[in-house]
Design an enzyme around this catalytic site. Sequence first.
Site, PDB file in Angstrom:
ATOM      1  CG  HIS A   4     -10.143  -7.808   5.933  1.00 21.51           C
ATOM      2  ND1 HIS A   4     -10.355  -7.261   7.178  1.00 21.51           N
ATOM      3  CD2 HIS A   4     -10.810  -7.031   5.054  1.00 21.51           C
ATOM      4  CE1 HIS A   4     -11.106  -6.179   7.046  1.00 21.51           C
ATOM      5  NE2 HIS A   4     -11.397  -6.015   5.783  1.00 21.51           N
ATOM      6  CG  ASP A 204      12.794   2.513  -6.407  1.00 22.39           C
ATOM      7  OD1 ASP A 204      12.228   1.449  -6.072  1.00 22.39           O
ATOM      8  OD2 ASP A 204      12.488   3.615  -5.955  1.00 22.39           O
TER       9      ASP A 204
END
Length: 235
Positions: A4, A204
Amino acid sequence: MSIHISAPIGEIAKTVLLPGDPLRAKYIAETYLQQAKLVSQTRNAFYFTGLYKGKEITIGASGMGCPSIGIYSYELFTEYQVDNIIRIGTCGAYTTDLKLFDLINVDNAASESTFAKYAWGIGGSSIKHQGKAFNVIKRTAKKLNFAIHNCNVHSSDIFYRKDTDIPRVAVKKKCLAVEMEAFSLFANARHLGKTAATLLTVSDIIPTHEKISADEREKALKPMMELALEAALKL
Ligand code: HPA
């Protein structure tokens, strides 16, 4: 090259910073590294190698979630002989004791994920940071006068869910925030005897739905980027 990552062997540094987002990897490399060179772009997961204050560092993308960072970190550790990985990312706070922009240095990552058990036979629902990077980050933060929470986080496989209660494993392991990657990074590092840390910015606050806006993100993540780079100098 690995499956990858297409960088030639030798073009990845011994210390790698791993944000989730390829464009964030590009931004950090172009902003902070000298002689930054794009060494892999398989699947648009950009990896850049360059110099930070004279030390060779690679910055690349992990993708989102335990399976994705599980692949990239394993290939970095085993195919490129990387010694240290610092994940840099964002998290959602489970408690209003944390504020937007707070920095977290992850002590233990707790998860419902079966990654550690089925990959490496590592039991239990939490895994500690590995090696000295956690302490190096802690010391570096103190030196730079950056406030930092050294605490446990929940590495969840789920971003959207119907239930609004804090998941059981996060309560049990006293996790103050949730992200999605540290658990499998720490599992791979533990299995392979490598060093891994995770540094997060609170983006958040889950109970109040407060969020860092898209415009604020770049500036908001600066202290984390600088802390990770300064800590990398000591690894
Ligand atoms: N959940 C999981 N990962 C996150 C969150 C969240 O709310 N915020 C930032 N990363």
